[in-house]
Design an enzyme around this catalytic site. Sequence first.
Site, PDB file in Angstrom:
ATOM      1  N   ASP A  32       0.855  -1.192   0.000  1.00  0.00           N
ATOM      2  CA  ASP A  32       0.000   0.000   0.000  1.00  0.00           C
ATOM      3  C   ASP A  32       0.896   1.249   0.000  1.00  0.00           C
ATOM      4  O   ASP A  32       1.717   1.406   0.905  1.00  0.00           O
ATOM      5  CB  ASP A  32      -0.877  -0.033   1.270  1.00  0.00           C
ATOM      6  N   GLU A  82      29.790   7.556   5.446  1.00  0.00           N
ATOM      7  CA  GLU A  82      29.932   6.130   5.720  1.00  0.00           C
ATOM      8  C   GLU A  82      29.862   5.349   4.405  1.00  0.00           C
ATOM      9  O   GLU A  82      29.611   4.155   4.396  1.00  0.00           O
ATOM     10  CB  GLU A  82      28.879   5.646   6.718  1.00  0.00           C
ATOM     11  N   CYS A 114      25.661   7.761  10.810  1.00  0.00           N
ATOM     12  CA  CYS A 114      25.051   9.030  10.389  1.00  0.00           C
ATOM     13  C   CYS A 114      25.465  10.204  11.274  1.00  0.00           C
ATOM     14  O   CYS A 114      24.962  11.313  11.112  1.00  0.00           O
ATOM     15  CB  CYS A 114      23.531   8.903  10.393  1.00  0.00           C
ATOM     16  N   THR A 155      13.559   3.349   2.376  1.00  0.00           N
ATOM     17  CA  THR A 155      14.202   4.486   3.060  1.00  0.00           C
ATOM     18  C   THR A 155      15.561   4.813   2.444  1.00  0.00           C
ATOM     19  O   THR A 155      16.294   5.631   2.985  1.00  0.00           O
ATOM     20  CB  THR A 155      14.361   4.220   4.578  1.00  0.00           C
ATOM     21  N   SER A 204      16.754  -0.474  15.935  1.00  0.00           N
ATOM     22  CA  SER A 204      17.465   0.789  15.730  1.00  0.00           C
ATOM     23  C   SER A 204      16.597   1.984  16.149  1.00  0.00           C
ATOM     24  O   SER A 204      17.085   2.948  16.746  1.00  0.00           O
ATOM     25  CB  SER A 204      17.871   0.916  14.262  1.00  0.00           C
ATOM     26  N   HIS A 236      17.765  13.736  13.382  1.00  0.00           N
ATOM     27  CA  HIS A 236      18.299  12.861  12.333  1.00  0.00           C
ATOM     28  C   HIS A 236      17.130  12.089  11.714  1.00  0.00           C
ATOM     29  O   HIS A 236      16.249  11.605  12.426  1.00  0.00           O
ATOM     30  CB  HIS A 236      19.333  11.887  12.911  1.00  0.00           C
ATOM     31  N   LYS A 245       8.065  10.681  15.784  1.00  0.00           N
ATOM     32  CA  LYS A 245       8.209   9.725  16.888  1.00  0.00           C
ATOM     33  C   LYS A 245       9.154  10.307  17.942  1.00  0.00           C
ATOM     34  O   LYS A 245       8.894  10.224  19.145  1.00  0.00           O
ATOM     35  CB  LYS A 245       8.815   8.408  16.383  1.00  0.00           C
ATOM     36  N   ASN A 280      16.931   8.791   2.965  1.00  0.00           N
ATOM     37  CA  ASN A 280      18.000   8.947   3.949  1.00  0.00           C
ATOM     38  C   ASN A 280      19.307   9.358   3.274  1.00  0.00           C
ATOM     39  O   ASN A 280      19.696   8.776   2.255  1.00  0.00           O
ATOM     40  CB  ASN A 280      18.199   7.619   4.693  1.00  0.00           C
ATOM     41  N   SER A 313      24.066   5.132  14.211  1.00  0.00           N
ATOM     42  CA  SER A 313      23.927   3.772  14.737  1.00  0.00           C
ATOM     43  C   SER A 313      25.274   3.252  15.200  1.00  0.00           C
ATOM     44  O   SER A 313      26.334   3.653  14.725  1.00  0.00           O
ATOM     45  CB  SER A 313      23.382   2.847  13.649  1.00  0.00           C
TER      46      SER A 313
HETATM   47  N1  COA Z   1      -0.920   3.025   5.762  1.00  0.00           N
HETATM   48  C1  COA Z   1      -0.368   3.853   6.661  1.00  0.00           C
HETATM   49  N2  COA Z   1       0.634   3.446   7.520  1.00  0.00           N
HETATM   50  C2  COA Z   1       1.064   2.181   7.398  1.00  0.00           C
HETATM   51  C3  COA Z   1       0.509   1.272   6.478  1.00  0.00           C
HETATM   52  C4  COA Z   1      -0.526   1.734   5.637  1.00  0.00           C
HETATM   53  N3  COA Z   1      -1.084   0.950   4.722  1.00  0.00           N
HETATM   54  N4  COA Z   1       1.161   0.097   6.609  1.00  0.00           N
HETATM   55  C5  COA Z   1       2.073   0.257   7.597  1.00  0.00           C
HETATM   56  N5  COA Z   1       2.018   1.509   8.074  1.00  0.00           N
HETATM   57  C6  COA Z   1       2.837   2.119   9.117  1.00  0.00           C
HETATM   58  C7  COA Z   1       3.074   1.197  10.298  1.00  0.00           C
HETATM   59  O1  COA Z   1       1.988   1.222  11.216  1.00  0.00           O
HETATM   60  C8  COA Z   1       4.343   1.791  10.873  1.00  0.00           C
HETATM   61  O2  COA Z   1       4.019   2.951  11.617  1.00  0.00           O
HETATM   62  P1  COA Z   1       4.429   3.047  13.185  1.00  0.00           P
HETATM   63  O3  COA Z   1       5.920   3.000  13.199  1.00  0.00           O
HETATM   64  O4  COA Z   1       3.869   4.348  13.604  1.00  0.00           O
HETATM   65  O5  COA Z   1       3.824   1.849  13.835  1.00  0.00           O
HETATM   66  C9  COA Z   1       5.101   2.260   9.638  1.00  0.00           C
HETATM   67  O6  COA Z   1       4.136   2.327   8.594  1.00  0.00           O
HETATM   68  C10 COA Z   1       6.179   1.300   9.209  1.00  0.00           C
HETATM   69  O7  COA Z   1       5.625   0.033   9.127  1.00  0.00           O
HETATM   70  P2  COA Z   1       6.419  -1.253   9.668  1.00  0.00           P
HETATM   71  O8  COA Z   1       5.599  -2.439   9.470  1.00  0.00           O
HETATM   72  O9  COA Z   1       6.997  -0.957  11.014  1.00  0.00           O
HETATM   73  O10 COA Z   1       7.582  -1.231   8.560  1.00  0.00           O
HETATM   74  P3  COA Z   1       8.753  -2.226   8.299  1.00  0.00           P
HETATM   75  O11 COA Z   1       8.921  -3.229   9.369  1.00  0.00           O
HETATM   76  O12 COA Z   1       8.551  -2.734   6.927  1.00  0.00           O
HETATM   77  O13 COA Z   1      10.045  -1.267   8.317  1.00  0.00           O
HETATM   78  C11 COA Z   1      11.588   0.323   9.171  1.00  0.00           C
HETATM   79  C12 COA Z   1      10.122   0.021   8.825  1.00  0.00           C
HETATM   80  C13 COA Z   1      11.714   1.798   9.482  1.00  0.00           C
HETATM   81  C14 COA Z   1      12.009  -0.509  10.361  1.00  0.00           C
HETATM   82  C15 COA Z   1      12.456  -0.046   7.925  1.00  0.00           C
HETATM   83  O14 COA Z   1      12.085   0.754   6.835  1.00  0.00           O
HETATM   84  C16 COA Z   1      13.929   0.117   8.178  1.00  0.00           C
HETATM   85  O15 COA Z   1      14.593  -0.725   8.760  1.00  0.00           O
HETATM   86  N6  COA Z   1      14.507   1.254   7.695  1.00  0.00           N
HETATM   87  C17 COA Z   1      15.904   1.586   7.916  1.00  0.00           C
HETATM   88  C18 COA Z   1      16.018   2.392   9.198  1.00  0.00           C
HETATM   89  C19 COA Z   1      17.444   2.753   9.464  1.00  0.00           C
HETATM   90  O16 COA Z   1      18.213   2.967   8.561  1.00  0.00           O
HETATM   91  N7  COA Z   1      17.853   2.819  10.728  1.00  0.00           N
HETATM   92  C20 COA Z   1      19.231   3.069  11.063  1.00  0.00           C
HETATM   93  C21 COA Z   1      19.628   4.479  11.099  1.00  0.00           C
HETATM   94  S1  COA Z   1      18.840   5.447  12.321  1.00  0.00           S
END
Ligand code: COA
Length: 394
Positions: A32, A82, A114, A155, A204, A236, A245, A280, A313
Site C-alpha cells: 500500500d 559512511e 550518520c 528508506t 534501531s 536525524h 516519533k 535517507n 547507529s
Molecule cells: N498506511 C499507513 N501506515 C502504514 C501502512 C498503511 N497501509 N502500513 C504500515 N504503516 C505504518 C506502520 O503502522 C508503521 O508505523 P508506526 O511506526 O507508527 O507503527 C510504519 O508504517 C512502518 O511500518 P512497519 O511495518 O513498522 O515497517 P517495516 O517493518 O517494513 O520497516 C523500518 C520500517 C523503518 C524498520 C524499515 O524501513 C527500516 O529498517 N529502515 C531503515 C532504518 C534505518 O536505517 N535505521 C538506522 C539508522 S537510524
Amino acid sequence: MHARSVGIDALSFYCPRYALDLKVLAEARSVDPQKYAAGLGQDCMAVPPPDEDVVTMGASAALPLVQEGDRDAIALLLFATESGVDQSKAAALHLHGLLDLPHGCRAVEMKQACYSATAALQLACAWLALHPDRTALIVAADIARYELRSPGEPTQGAGAVAMRLAVEPRLLALDPEAGLFADDVMDFWRPNYRSEALVDGQYSTRVYLQSLLHCWAQYREQSGRGLADFDRFCYHLPFTRMAEKAHGRLARACGAPAPDAETLARLVGDGLRYNRQTGNTYAASLYEGLTSLLDTSDADLAGCRIGLFSYGSGCTGEFFSGVVQPDYRVALRAEAHRRLLEDRTALEYQQYEDIFQLAVPTDGGEHAFAQYRTGPFRLAGIGQHKRIYERVDE
Ligand code: COA
C-alpha cells in the site's frame, strides 16, 4: 569580553538528478503506497547514477560555497561519510583537488554512521575559536543502500550537504552545551565486504529514542533549558516519520502532553520537506533537515533557538542547539535547492533496479563510465584502480 559566536555561516545541499517515486516502488513491491507516504513519511528516493559517488556529490554541494567565499581562508576540510570510496585515501583529498583548495589545509575523512558530520561540526567550532580568521568546510555525503525487497529499501536515498563554519556566522550560532551518548550496539552496520547496509530497523528505532533521552538529560543539566525554550527541532531522519516519533517521545519524557498534528507541523514540519524527497542521506540527513527548515519556513526564524539531535547507529547521539542569526535569509540558497529538487528525472522501476545492480569494476582495467545527468562533477571512470573525476560543463 564576550566570546565571539561560532557556527554555520553557509549551507549548500546537493542530491542526484534521478529520483524514484515511492508509489512506483510500492506498486512493484505490492505494498500500500500509504505505508511509505504516511507510515514512513517518504515520497521519493534520490538515486545516484553510476557516475556519481560521495566525492562528486560532496564536491557539487561545496562548489557554490567555495566560489562565493574566501577560498584562501579555508584551512580545515572535514568530509563526513559512511560510503567511503577508499580504505586509505580520504575523500576530502579528492575534494581538495576538485575544488582547488589551499595547500595549507588540514583535510580528513570522518566516519561514525550518520553521526560523523556532527563530530566534524563540533571539532571545527573548537578549532575556529583558536583560528578566528580562518573558515572550515564540512562536507557530509552518503548513499543509503539496503537490499532490494528488504524493509529498509523504501528508506534508501542519497545526497550531500556542505557547510562553511566561521566566527560570527550568518546562519546559526551554536550554543556551547551538548548532551552526548555512546554505546556499543549492533542496530545498523555495513561490513567492508558489503555494498548494502544491514539493519535491525525496529531495534534501531528503539536505540535512537533511548539515545535521544540520554542526550537530552545531559544537555538539560548543562544548559538549564526545557522544551519551551526551543522554537524548532531538527532530528536525524532515517525516514521523516522518525522526527515525529522522536519529538513525541521527548515531550513524554518531559512530562508535556503528546504533541498534536498542528504542533508537530510547527516544530518539526519545515525540516522534513527535503528529506521526504531524497530519502535517507545518512551523515548529511540532519543538516539536510536544517537546510530545509531555514530554506522553506514561512516564519521569520531570526532569533529562534533550534534543538538538533544527531544519531549514528552503533551508536553515538548528540543533542545540541543554536540560534538563527538576524540576517540569515540573505545567506540561504533556497532557490537553487528548490530548482535542484524539482528538476529531477523520474525513473521507472526497471531503470532503478538496473542502476542498483551496477557495481564498480574491481579488475584494475581501464573503464570509462557512461555519462548521466550529474552536477558540476562526475566520476568519469576508473583506471589502474584509481578513480578519475572530471568537471562537467553545465
Ligand atoms: N498506511 C499507513 N501506515 C502504514 C501502512 C498503511 N497501509 N502500513 C504500515 N504503516 C505504518 C506502520 O503502522 C508503521 O508505523 P508506526 O511506526 O507508527 O507503527 C510504519 O508504517 C512502518 O511500518 P512497519 O511495518 O513498522 O515497517 P517495516 O517493518 O517494513 O520497516 C523500518 C520500517 C523503518 C524498520 C524499515 O524501513 C527500516 O529498517 N529502515 C531503515 C532504518 C534505518 O536505517 N535505521 C538506522 C539508522 S537510524
